[in-house]
Scaffold this motif. Structure first.
Motif, mmCIF file in Angstrom:
data_model
loop_
_atom_site.group_PDB
_atom_site.id
_atom_site.type_symbol
_atom_site.label_atom_id
_atom_site.label_comp_id
_atom_site.label_asym_id
_atom_site.label_seq_id
_atom_site.Cartn_x
_atom_site.Cartn_y
_atom_site.Cartn_z
ATOM 1 N N ASN A 65 -7.115 -0.049 4.982
ATOM 2 C CA ASN A 65 -7.879 -1.178 4.471
ATOM 3 C C ASN A 65 -8.316 -0.993 3.026
ATOM 4 O O ASN A 65 -9.169 -1.722 2.529
ATOM 5 C CB ASN A 65 -9.075 -1.433 5.393
ATOM 6 C CG ASN A 65 -8.604 -1.923 6.752
ATOM 7 O OD1 ASN A 65 -8.110 -3.029 6.882
ATOM 8 N ND2 ASN A 65 -8.723 -1.087 7.749
ATOM 9 N N GLY A 66 -7.706 -0.055 2.357
ATOM 10 C CA GLY A 66 -7.837 0.010 0.916
ATOM 11 C C GLY A 66 -6.812 -0.929 0.291
ATOM 12 O O GLY A 66 -5.998 -1.526 0.987
ATOM 13 N N GLU A 67 -6.838 -1.073 -1.019
ATOM 14 C CA GLU A 67 -5.913 -1.982 -1.680
ATOM 15 C C GLU A 67 -4.479 -1.511 -1.483
ATOM 16 O O GLU A 67 -4.165 -0.346 -1.721
ATOM 17 C CB GLU A 67 -6.233 -2.071 -3.169
ATOM 18 C CG GLU A 67 -5.322 -3.030 -3.925
ATOM 19 C CD GLU A 67 -5.708 -3.179 -5.383
ATOM 20 O OE1 GLU A 67 -6.751 -2.611 -5.784
ATOM 21 O OE2 GLU A 67 -4.973 -3.855 -6.116
ATOM 22 N N GLN A 68 -3.648 -2.428 -1.054
ATOM 23 C CA GLN A 68 -2.233 -2.143 -0.882
ATOM 24 C C GLN A 68 -1.433 -2.914 -1.918
ATOM 25 O O GLN A 68 -1.714 -4.086 -2.184
ATOM 26 C CB GLN A 68 -1.760 -2.557 0.514
ATOM 27 C CG GLN A 68 -2.419 -1.799 1.647
ATOM 28 C CD GLN A 68 -1.895 -2.244 2.980
ATOM 29 O OE1 GLN A 68 -0.709 -2.525 3.131
ATOM 30 N NE2 GLN A 68 -2.777 -2.299 3.967
ATOM 31 N N PHE A 69 -0.411 -2.275 -2.464
ATOM 32 C CA PHE A 69 0.478 -2.882 -3.435
ATOM 33 C C PHE A 69 1.824 -3.096 -2.747
ATOM 34 O O PHE A 69 2.455 -2.133 -2.312
ATOM 35 C CB PHE A 69 0.634 -1.980 -4.659
ATOM 36 C CG PHE A 69 -0.647 -1.776 -5.428
ATOM 37 C CD1 PHE A 69 -1.611 -0.891 -4.984
ATOM 38 C CD2 PHE A 69 -0.887 -2.497 -6.585
ATOM 39 C CE1 PHE A 69 -2.799 -0.712 -5.673
ATOM 40 C CE2 PHE A 69 -2.073 -2.319 -7.295
ATOM 41 C CZ PHE A 69 -3.025 -1.426 -6.832
ATOM 42 N N PHE A 70 2.216 -4.347 -2.660
ATOM 43 C CA PHE A 70 3.423 -4.695 -1.925
ATOM 44 C C PHE A 70 4.638 -4.748 -2.838
ATOM 45 O O PHE A 70 4.561 -5.176 -3.990
ATOM 46 C CB PHE A 70 3.262 -6.054 -1.245
ATOM 47 C CG PHE A 70 2.458 -6.008 0.019
ATOM 48 C CD1 PHE A 70 1.078 -5.886 -0.023
ATOM 49 C CD2 PHE A 70 3.084 -6.087 1.255
ATOM 50 C CE1 PHE A 70 0.332 -5.848 1.141
ATOM 51 C CE2 PHE A 70 2.336 -6.047 2.422
ATOM 52 C CZ PHE A 70 0.965 -5.928 2.364
ATOM 53 N N GLY A 71 5.788 -4.375 -2.263
ATOM 54 C CA GLY A 71 7.051 -4.555 -2.946
ATOM 55 C C GLY A 71 7.567 -5.979 -2.768
ATOM 56 O O GLY A 71 6.932 -6.793 -2.088
ATOM 57 N N PRO A 72 8.723 -6.273 -3.349
ATOM 58 C CA PRO A 72 9.270 -7.635 -3.296
ATOM 59 C C PRO A 72 9.907 -7.977 -1.951
ATOM 60 O O PRO A 72 10.183 -9.143 -1.688
ATOM 61 C CB PRO A 72 10.314 -7.638 -4.403
ATOM 62 C CG PRO A 72 10.755 -6.210 -4.487
ATOM 63 C CD PRO A 72 9.547 -5.382 -4.168
ATOM 64 N N GLY A 73 10.126 -6.978 -1.107
ATOM 65 C CA GLY A 73 10.678 -7.238 0.210
ATOM 66 C C GLY A 73 12.199 -7.151 0.265
ATOM 67 O O GLY A 73 12.890 -7.280 -0.741
ATOM 68 N N GLY B 120 -0.478 2.605 -1.332
ATOM 69 C CA GLY B 120 -1.864 2.607 -1.773
ATOM 70 C C GLY B 120 -2.384 4.019 -1.847
ATOM 71 O O GLY B 120 -1.692 4.984 -1.506
ATOM 72 N N ARG B 121 -3.637 4.119 -2.314
ATOM 73 C CA ARG B 121 -4.257 5.444 -2.439
ATOM 74 C C ARG B 121 -5.198 5.747 -1.287
ATOM 75 O O ARG B 121 -5.591 6.882 -1.084
ATOM 76 C CB ARG B 121 -5.054 5.524 -3.737
ATOM 77 C CG ARG B 121 -4.222 5.568 -4.988
ATOM 78 C CD ARG B 121 -5.047 6.007 -6.180
ATOM 79 N NE ARG B 121 -4.291 5.924 -7.411
ATOM 80 C CZ ARG B 121 -4.248 4.848 -8.187
ATOM 81 N NH1 ARG B 121 -4.920 3.768 -7.857
ATOM 82 N NH2 ARG B 121 -3.527 4.846 -9.295
ATOM 83 N N MET B 122 -5.563 4.713 -0.575
ATOM 84 C CA MET B 122 -6.563 4.917 0.470
ATOM 85 C C MET B 122 -5.953 4.579 1.819
ATOM 86 O O MET B 122 -4.761 4.478 1.967
ATOM 87 C CB MET B 122 -7.780 4.044 0.178
ATOM 88 C CG MET B 122 -8.397 4.305 -1.182
ATOM 89 S SD MET B 122 -9.863 3.331 -1.487
ATOM 90 C CE MET B 122 -11.022 4.105 -0.376
ATOM 91 N N GLY B 123 -6.805 4.418 2.800
ATOM 92 C CA GLY B 123 -6.367 4.130 4.149
ATOM 93 C C GLY B 123 -5.868 2.704 4.285
ATOM 94 O O GLY B 123 -5.701 1.997 3.309
ATOM 95 N N GLY C 149 1.837 8.519 -7.265
ATOM 96 C CA GLY C 149 0.429 8.857 -7.072
ATOM 97 C C GLY C 149 -0.192 8.244 -5.832
ATOM 98 O O GLY C 149 -1.286 8.647 -5.421
ATOM 99 N N HIS C 150 0.479 7.255 -5.255
ATOM 100 C CA HIS C 150 -0.025 6.671 -4.009
ATOM 101 C C HIS C 150 0.378 7.551 -2.839
ATOM 102 O O HIS C 150 1.544 7.936 -2.719
ATOM 103 C CB HIS C 150 0.532 5.262 -3.823
ATOM 104 C CG HIS C 150 -0.106 4.257 -4.709
ATOM 105 N ND1 HIS C 150 0.166 2.906 -4.613
ATOM 106 C CD2 HIS C 150 -1.029 4.389 -5.693
ATOM 107 C CE1 HIS C 150 -0.560 2.248 -5.501
ATOM 108 N NE2 HIS C 150 -1.286 3.132 -6.179
ATOM 109 N N ASN C 151 -0.587 7.848 -1.961
ATOM 110 C CA ASN C 151 -0.283 8.759 -0.856
ATOM 111 C C ASN C 151 -0.147 8.044 0.483
ATOM 112 O O ASN C 151 0.038 8.679 1.511
ATOM 113 C CB ASN C 151 -1.366 9.834 -0.752
ATOM 114 C CG ASN C 151 -2.720 9.248 -0.366
ATOM 115 O OD1 ASN C 151 -2.920 8.038 -0.427
ATOM 116 N ND2 ASN C 151 -3.630 10.107 0.045
ATOM 117 N N THR C 152 -0.259 6.713 0.466
ATOM 118 C CA THR C 152 -0.151 5.954 1.712
ATOM 119 C C THR C 152 0.943 4.915 1.566
ATOM 120 O O THR C 152 0.988 4.199 0.565
ATOM 121 C CB THR C 152 -1.481 5.263 2.050
ATOM 122 O OG1 THR C 152 -2.542 6.213 1.973
ATOM 123 C CG2 THR C 152 -1.450 4.711 3.454
#
Lengths: 112, 114
Positions: free
Chosen positions: B100-108, B95-98, B28-31
């Motif tokens: 500077n919207g909330e970003q969800f990071f992976g473990p790397g 994330g869902r926004m641009g 569902g995240h487009n970014t």
């Protein structure tokens, strides 16, 4: 793009309130202020975001004065698990030309 | 509890070899974003995509790095040929926004190029 300036490091003790201030003198009208937290060996985690005045969630508060040239992240009653690096970011919510700059962040150390 | 996943978590390779890192963004995240983190440079944005289209890859060395999104569930970052200076932790975020919207990071992915 607004540049941010934060203290390199801060120390505090368990149970204290910690305030980390970020300066962003060139903030633009459409810019939001976002804070992330990063633990060792993990990716950053979103903490809080705001545009003006005060925002509060279950983990922190964000204070933004009227001129928006700075912001303060407030962590109430910190614990050892709050030891981490905290990043302040400023930018337009929907700018495709925006370049995200995390900067060096503030390394917060909490002692027993 | 939806999370961004990244593979591999660790990669050791020799200079000159090709390296491919993969990321599965949150449904569902487009970014999607790719970052590189080193002690010296901190966290740097390499590229980001919206709706699978690359919007900004100005932070990426074009001669050896490439980023793609073959479909909405997979983002890849490729280095060919790899060099010792590419050693770093590479994070993917969605994330869902641009930007500077909330970003969800992976473990790397921790990459070491010998």
């Amino acid at each position: 793009l607004a540049k941010t300036t934060q203290p390199i490091s801060m120390d505090s003790y368990e149970g204290q309130e910690v305030n980390i201030t970020c300066s962003h003198n060139n903030i633009a009208t459409n810019d939001y202020i976002t804070w992330y937290q990063q633990f060792p060996s993990q990716g950053p985690r979103f903490i809080i975001q705001g545009y003006k005045t005060k925002v509060t969630n279950e983990v922190a508060s964000l204070f933004i004065p009227a001129d928006r040239k700075s912001s303060t992240l407030s962590l109430p009653r910190v614990s050892l698990s709050d030891t981490a690096v905290y990043y302040c970011l400023v930018g337009d919510m929907d700018s495709s030309a925006s370049k995200i700059i995390f900067g060096s962040g503030t390394r917060l150390s909490i002692r027993p | 509890d939806a999370r961004v996943t990244q593979t591999p978590r660790h990669k050791v390779t020799e200079m000159g070899q090709e390296v491919t890192m993969r990321c599965q963004p949150i449904l569902g995240h487009n970014t999607v974003f790719w970052y590189r983190q080193t002690m010296m440079q901190g966290l740097e944005l390499l590229a980001y995509f919206r709706n699978r289209a690359p919007l900004d890859d100005s932070g990426m060395p074009k001669d050896r790095f490439s980023a793609e999104m073959p479909d909405a569930t997979l983002a890849t970052l490729k280095i060919q040929p790899s060099e010792p200076r590419d050693s770093a932790v590479y994070f993917c975020a969605s994330g869902r926004m641009g930007p500077n919207g909330e970003q969800f990071f992976g473990p790397g992915t921790r990459l070491t190029v010998l």
